[in-house]
Design a protein around this motif. Structure first.
Motif, PDB file in Angstrom:
ATOM      1  N   GLY A  73       0.714  -1.264   0.000  1.00  0.00           N
ATOM      2  CA  GLY A  73       0.000   0.000   0.000  1.00  0.00           C
ATOM      3  C   GLY A  73       0.744   1.315   0.000  1.00  0.00           C
ATOM      4  O   GLY A  73       0.397   2.191   0.755  1.00  0.00           O
ATOM      5  N   ARG A  74       1.710   1.481  -0.799  1.00  0.00           N
ATOM      6  CA  ARG A  74       2.432   2.748  -0.888  1.00  0.00           C
ATOM      7  C   ARG A  74       2.275   3.323  -2.296  1.00  0.00           C
ATOM      8  O   ARG A  74       1.953   2.617  -3.223  1.00  0.00           O
ATOM      9  N   ARG A  75       2.583   4.585  -2.451  1.00  0.00           N
ATOM     10  CA  ARG A  75       2.534   5.231  -3.765  1.00  0.00           C
ATOM     11  C   ARG A  75       3.872   5.920  -4.041  1.00  0.00           C
ATOM     12  O   ARG A  75       3.961   7.145  -4.042  1.00  0.00           O
ATOM     13  N   PRO A  76       4.907   5.135  -4.296  1.00  0.00           N
ATOM     14  CA  PRO A  76       6.211   5.754  -4.550  1.00  0.00           C
ATOM     15  C   PRO A  76       6.282   6.380  -5.934  1.00  0.00           C
ATOM     16  O   PRO A  76       5.514   6.048  -6.825  1.00  0.00           O
ATOM     17  N   ARG A  77       7.230   7.278  -6.094  1.00  0.00           N
ATOM     18  CA  ARG A  77       7.462   7.931  -7.379  1.00  0.00           C
ATOM     19  C   ARG A  77       8.774   7.408  -7.962  1.00  0.00           C
ATOM     20  O   ARG A  77       9.663   6.995  -7.227  1.00  0.00           O
ATOM     21  N   LEU A  78       8.891   7.460  -9.265  1.00  0.00           N
ATOM     22  CA  LEU A  78      10.114   7.051  -9.940  1.00  0.00           C
ATOM     23  C   LEU A  78      11.172   8.116  -9.678  1.00  0.00           C
ATOM     24  O   LEU A  78      10.972   9.280  -9.993  1.00  0.00           O
ATOM     25  N   ILE A  79      12.302   7.722  -9.067  1.00  0.00           N
ATOM     26  CA  ILE A  79      13.360   8.697  -8.798  1.00  0.00           C
ATOM     27  C   ILE A  79      14.590   8.471  -9.664  1.00  0.00           C
ATOM     28  O   ILE A  79      15.434   9.334  -9.787  1.00  0.00           O
ATOM     29  N   SER A  80      14.681   7.282 -10.254  1.00  0.00           N
ATOM     30  CA  SER A  80      15.804   6.987 -11.142  1.00  0.00           C
ATOM     31  C   SER A  80      15.300   6.073 -12.245  1.00  0.00           C
ATOM     32  O   SER A  80      14.861   4.954 -11.978  1.00  0.00           O
ATOM     33  N   GLY A  81      15.352   6.583 -13.474  1.00  0.00           N
ATOM     34  CA  GLY A  81      14.923   5.777 -14.614  1.00  0.00           C
ATOM     35  C   GLY A  81      16.059   4.898 -15.090  1.00  0.00           C
ATOM     36  O   GLY A  81      17.216   5.049 -14.686  1.00  0.00           O
ATOM     37  N   ALA A  82      15.745   3.981 -15.925  1.00  0.00           N
ATOM     38  CA  ALA A  82      16.759   3.074 -16.470  1.00  0.00           C
ATOM     39  C   ALA A  82      17.694   3.833 -17.386  1.00  0.00           C
ATOM     40  O   ALA A  82      17.267   4.698 -18.140  1.00  0.00           O
ATOM     41  N   ASP A  83      18.975   3.493 -17.327  1.00  0.00           N
ATOM     42  CA  ASP A  83      19.947   4.118 -18.231  1.00  0.00           C
ATOM     43  C   ASP A  83      20.097   3.224 -19.456  1.00  0.00           C
ATOM     44  O   ASP A  83      21.024   2.469 -19.581  1.00  0.00           O
ATOM     45  N   GLY A  84      19.155   3.284 -20.317  1.00  0.00           N
ATOM     46  CA  GLY A  84      19.139   2.425 -21.490  1.00  0.00           C
ATOM     47  C   GLY A  84      17.782   1.759 -21.606  1.00  0.00           C
ATOM     48  O   GLY A  84      16.778   2.294 -21.178  1.00  0.00           O
ATOM     49  N   ARG A  85      17.777   0.541 -22.127  1.00  0.00           N
ATOM     50  CA  ARG A  85      16.513  -0.148 -22.370  1.00  0.00           C
ATOM     51  C   ARG A  85      16.097  -1.081 -21.252  1.00  0.00           C
ATOM     52  O   ARG A  85      14.981  -1.551 -21.221  1.00  0.00           O
ATOM     53  N   SER A  86      16.997  -1.383 -20.324  1.00  0.00           N
ATOM     54  CA  SER A  86      16.671  -2.331 -19.271  1.00  0.00           C
ATOM     55  C   SER A  86      16.234  -1.621 -17.992  1.00  0.00           C
ATOM     56  O   SER A  86      16.916  -0.715 -17.520  1.00  0.00           O
ATOM     57  N   PRO A  87      15.122  -2.046 -17.412  1.00  0.00           N
ATOM     58  CA  PRO A  87      14.672  -1.439 -16.156  1.00  0.00           C
ATOM     59  C   PRO A  87      15.345  -2.048 -14.923  1.00  0.00           C
ATOM     60  O   PRO A  87      15.097  -1.618 -13.809  1.00  0.00           O
ATOM     61  N   TYR A  88      16.209  -3.048 -15.134  1.00  0.00           N
ATOM     62  CA  TYR A  88      16.710  -3.852 -14.019  1.00  0.00           C
ATOM     63  C   TYR A  88      17.986  -3.319 -13.380  1.00  0.00           C
ATOM     64  O   TYR A  88      18.903  -2.873 -14.057  1.00  0.00           O
ATOM     65  N   THR A  89      18.045  -3.450 -12.064  1.00  0.00           N
ATOM     66  CA  THR A  89      19.289  -3.324 -11.313  1.00  0.00           C
ATOM     67  C   THR A  89      19.825  -4.744 -11.209  1.00  0.00           C
ATOM     68  O   THR A  89      19.058  -5.660 -10.886  1.00  0.00           O
ATOM     69  N   PRO A  90      21.115  -4.964 -11.469  1.00  0.00           N
ATOM     70  CA  PRO A  90      21.656  -6.324 -11.345  1.00  0.00           C
ATOM     71  C   PRO A  90      21.440  -6.856  -9.926  1.00  0.00           C
ATOM     72  O   PRO A  90      21.862  -6.231  -8.950  1.00  0.00           O
ATOM     73  N   PRO A  91      20.760  -8.001  -9.785  1.00  0.00           N
ATOM     74  CA  PRO A  91      20.354  -8.454  -8.456  1.00  0.00           C
ATOM     75  C   PRO A  91      21.490  -8.936  -7.552  1.00  0.00           C
ATOM     76  O   PRO A  91      21.416  -8.725  -6.332  1.00  0.00           O
TER      77      PRO A  91
END
Length: 117
Positions: A73-91
């Protein structure tokens, strides 16, 4: 609520999220190299990771692993977009940094038969 990732590929592997309380997250954001989407609200920050990034891992407390990027139940905002085509942070680097920040020992799954350790 499900986080809406702006560059997600509908045919891609899907995505999950890893959340950390803001007190940890503000120290982590500079270490992730700016890759991947990060969302934040006053209390939690959420990193987008590939679906299944919890397979065989125990993400340390107080982190929260959110399959399908469905967060409480939260409503966060995007603070850092993907640098390129991938939305992923390396896990794996994210996992190791999370363990370090929380003072937790990384826990690796037992290797499959036939694999060298």
């Amino acid at each position: 609520m499900r986080l809406d990732v702006p560059v997600a590929d509908p045919d891609g592997p899907g995505y999950d999220a890893v959340g950390l309380p803001a007190r940890y997250a503000s120290r982590l954001i500079g270490r992730t190299g700016g890759s991947g989407c990060v969302f934040a609200d006053d209390g939690w920050w959420w990193w987008i990771v590939p679906a299944g990034s919890d397979h065989g891992l125990r993400w340390p407390l107080p982190s929260h692993y959110a399959p399908g990027a469905r967060i409480p139940g939260r409503r966060p905002r995007l603070i850092s977009g993907a640098d390129g085509r991938s939305p992923y942070t390396p896990p794996i680097p994210l996992y190791l940094m999370t363990c370090q920040l929380t003072g937790s020992e990384p826990h690796w799954p037992v290797a499959a038969p036939g694999l060298r350790q």
